[in-house]
Design a protein around this motif. Sequence first.
Motif, PDB file in Angstrom:
ATOM      1  N   ARG A 229     -24.188  33.347 -24.063  1.00 45.62           N
ATOM      2  CA  ARG A 229     -23.904  34.741 -24.400  1.00 45.62           C
ATOM      3  C   ARG A 229     -24.734  35.621 -23.481  1.00 45.62           C
ATOM      4  O   ARG A 229     -25.962  35.505 -23.446  1.00 45.62           O
ATOM      5  N   ASP A 230     -24.080  36.503 -22.763  1.00 46.16           N
ATOM      6  CA  ASP A 230     -24.774  37.294 -21.750  1.00 46.16           C
ATOM      7  C   ASP A 230     -24.021  38.600 -21.532  1.00 46.16           C
ATOM      8  O   ASP A 230     -22.999  38.872 -22.187  1.00 46.16           O
ATOM      9  N   VAL A 231     -24.507  39.382 -20.609  1.00 44.47           N
ATOM     10  CA  VAL A 231     -23.847  40.621 -20.228  1.00 44.47           C
ATOM     11  C   VAL A 231     -22.464  40.300 -19.646  1.00 44.47           C
ATOM     12  O   VAL A 231     -22.344  39.438 -18.773  1.00 44.47           O
ATOM     13  N   ARG A 232     -21.429  40.978 -20.124  1.00 42.12           N
ATOM     14  CA  ARG A 232     -20.065  40.689 -19.676  1.00 42.12           C
ATOM     15  C   ARG A 232     -19.911  40.870 -18.164  1.00 42.12           C
ATOM     16  O   ARG A 232     -19.251  40.060 -17.493  1.00 42.12           O
ATOM     17  N   ALA A 233     -20.531  41.905 -17.615  1.00 36.85           N
ATOM     18  CA  ALA A 233     -20.390  42.191 -16.185  1.00 36.85           C
ATOM     19  C   ALA A 233     -21.075  41.147 -15.312  1.00 36.85           C
ATOM     20  O   ALA A 233     -20.889  41.153 -14.087  1.00 36.85           O
ATOM     21  N   MET A 234     -21.842  40.255 -15.928  1.00 34.43           N
ATOM     22  CA  MET A 234     -22.485  39.198 -15.158  1.00 34.43           C
ATOM     23  C   MET A 234     -21.451  38.265 -14.548  1.00 34.43           C
ATOM     24  O   MET A 234     -21.675  37.702 -13.473  1.00 34.43           O
ATOM     25  N   GLU A 235     -20.309  38.104 -15.206  1.00 33.43           N
ATOM     26  CA  GLU A 235     -19.292  37.166 -14.715  1.00 33.43           C
ATOM     27  C   GLU A 235     -18.782  37.569 -13.328  1.00 33.43           C
ATOM     28  O   GLU A 235     -18.855  36.765 -12.387  1.00 33.43           O
ATOM     29  N   PRO A 236     -18.255  38.794 -13.157  1.00 23.93           N
ATOM     30  CA  PRO A 236     -17.839  39.166 -11.792  1.00 23.93           C
ATOM     31  C   PRO A 236     -19.018  39.278 -10.828  1.00 23.93           C
ATOM     32  O   PRO A 236     -18.862  39.007  -9.626  1.00 23.93           O
ATOM     33  N   ALA A 237     -20.195  39.666 -11.328  1.00 22.40           N
ATOM     34  CA  ALA A 237     -21.361  39.779 -10.441  1.00 22.40           C
ATOM     35  C   ALA A 237     -21.712  38.441  -9.812  1.00 22.40           C
ATOM     36  O   ALA A 237     -22.054  38.364  -8.625  1.00 22.40           O
ATOM     37  N   VAL A 238     -21.630  37.364 -10.590  1.00 23.48           N
ATOM     38  CA  VAL A 238     -21.922  36.026 -10.067  1.00 23.48           C
ATOM     39  C   VAL A 238     -20.933  35.667  -8.966  1.00 23.48           C
ATOM     40  O   VAL A 238     -21.316  35.176  -7.898  1.00 23.48           O
ATOM     41  N   VAL A 239     -19.652  35.920  -9.217  1.00 25.42           N
ATOM     42  CA  VAL A 239     -18.629  35.564  -8.218  1.00 25.42           C
ATOM     43  C   VAL A 239     -18.831  36.368  -6.941  1.00 25.42           C
ATOM     44  O   VAL A 239     -18.843  35.816  -5.830  1.00 25.42           O
ATOM     45  N   ILE A 240     -19.000  37.681  -7.074  1.00 24.64           N
ATOM     46  CA  ILE A 240     -19.105  38.544  -5.894  1.00 24.64           C
ATOM     47  C   ILE A 240     -20.346  38.207  -5.084  1.00 24.64           C
ATOM     48  O   ILE A 240     -20.320  38.226  -3.849  1.00 24.64           O
ATOM     49  N   SER A 241     -21.444  37.867  -5.763  1.00 20.48           N
ATOM     50  CA  SER A 241     -22.661  37.492  -5.021  1.00 20.48           C
ATOM     51  C   SER A 241     -22.406  36.273  -4.144  1.00 20.48           C
ATOM     52  O   SER A 241     -23.002  36.138  -3.066  1.00 20.48           O
ATOM     53  N   GLY A 242     -21.508  35.396  -4.573  1.00 20.79           N
ATOM     54  CA  GLY A 242     -21.191  34.211  -3.788  1.00 20.79           C
ATOM     55  C   GLY A 242     -20.329  34.503  -2.576  1.00 20.79           C
ATOM     56  O   GLY A 242     -20.223  33.659  -1.671  1.00 20.79           O
ATOM     57  N   PHE A 243     -19.701  35.681  -2.539  1.00 17.81           N
ATOM     58  CA  PHE A 243     -18.863  36.053  -1.408  1.00 17.81           C
ATOM     59  C   PHE A 243     -19.644  36.729  -0.280  1.00 17.81           C
ATOM     60  O   PHE A 243     -19.115  36.898   0.821  1.00 17.81           O
ATOM     61  N   LEU A 244     -20.869  37.145  -0.560  1.00 22.51           N
ATOM     62  CA  LEU A 244     -21.639  37.860   0.452  1.00 22.51           C
ATOM     63  C   LEU A 244     -21.857  36.989   1.682  1.00 22.51           C
ATOM     64  O   LEU A 244     -22.255  35.831   1.573  1.00 22.51           O
ATOM     65  N   GLY A 245     -21.602  37.551   2.840  1.00 15.97           N
ATOM     66  CA  GLY A 245     -21.875  36.854   4.083  1.00 15.97           C
ATOM     67  C   GLY A 245     -20.758  35.987   4.603  1.00 15.97           C
ATOM     68  O   GLY A 245     -20.863  35.472   5.719  1.00 15.97           O
ATOM     69  N   ILE A 246     -19.692  35.800   3.823  1.00 16.91           N
ATOM     70  CA  ILE A 246     -18.595  34.978   4.329  1.00 16.91           C
ATOM     71  C   ILE A 246     -17.704  35.830   5.233  1.00 16.91           C
ATOM     72  O   ILE A 246     -17.810  37.060   5.262  1.00 16.91           O
ATOM     73  N   ALA A 247     -16.831  35.186   5.983  1.00 17.78           N
ATOM     74  CA  ALA A 247     -15.929  35.913   6.867  1.00 17.78           C
ATOM     75  C   ALA A 247     -15.040  36.856   6.049  1.00 17.78           C
ATOM     76  O   ALA A 247     -14.562  36.494   4.973  1.00 17.78           O
ATOM     77  N   ASP A 248     -14.864  38.072   6.556  1.00 16.22           N
ATOM     78  CA  ASP A 248     -14.004  39.072   5.893  1.00 16.22           C
ATOM     79  C   ASP A 248     -14.457  39.355   4.461  1.00 16.22           C
ATOM     80  O   ASP A 248     -13.643  39.490   3.544  1.00 16.22           O
TER      81      ASP A 248
END
Length: 333
Positions: A229-248
Amino acid sequence: MIQLLLQAHWPEWNGDLVDGPTGWNNTTHFIHNEQRRSVMRIYNTHRDKARIEFEFAVLESLWRVPLSFKIPAPLPSVSGDKMVRVQDGSDRYACLFKYIEGERPEEGSTRAAYSFGEKTGELINALAACSIGMRPVYPPYYELLQSYPTCSEAFILDFCKQPPLEFKDQGDALYILKEAYADICSRLESLKNLPKQLVHGDLNLLNLLVDAEQPHTVTALLDFEFCTRDVRAMEPAVVISGFLGIADEREVIRQFCEGFASRVRLSAEEIAAIPVLMRLRMVDVFLHFLSRYREGTDESHVLKEQLDMLAAGFKRMEYSQEWLDDMLFQYLL
């Protein structure tokens, strides 16, 4: 060892071991025979049966919800238990899951970003409706200071300032992580009033499968080990943090946000918090692997790789802040 576990506990699933992808935290083995295929997971992160029981309770609740994607299904052993002790002196647990058709996205591939956003939003809605009847075992991200008892604030700061010899060449990365840790610790209290619910907590490109024939379509979400059980916005935040630095990265994040918004919209307060939650996620990953190193679960090379990746992620956050804020509000509000 794997064959012995199968013979003793899941004899009808015994078969040949086949190479397949694995993750950072646990050991994964793929087993094929003429009738069926399965996946054995051996938990390396912890030796806590209650954590696995909570994970399975979440999965069982989700099975009652119609989903457009697959989720793991643990298989009972001959005794009826869904987890068994590995008798090798380690006290680890092993579980067997039905094999799910699909494949991991190719390294660097971002074709499934929109679908990933859709499935993430769909999962959030499903988890919000879940009734578990058990208290989560893993703490939420915002309880960072209580989450890693082997890594006190003093130890973390000392490690970053005076690292062991094998980390001496990573002074710049450790400085970045030390500053990020101190900054996030000062912001944790402000996150506690955001909307909360059950979240997967570890969605990334390693924890999904795509259709082999249509690689832009996500067919399964995996690895619910860290669900809590956590902050709801943590879910997209985790995904987006994983996209940092990739192509495009901008286009990939845009597609993910567009797919996510087709299922879930967030409040302005939640959206404003996402960059902070992204930093919290990265600091948490740092402490996770630092703990594993200190406890002897990982060798130094694993932590070294994580330090470089995380420091690069924090640098990307600095460069990306303005356009990221604009994009998040444009698509998620």
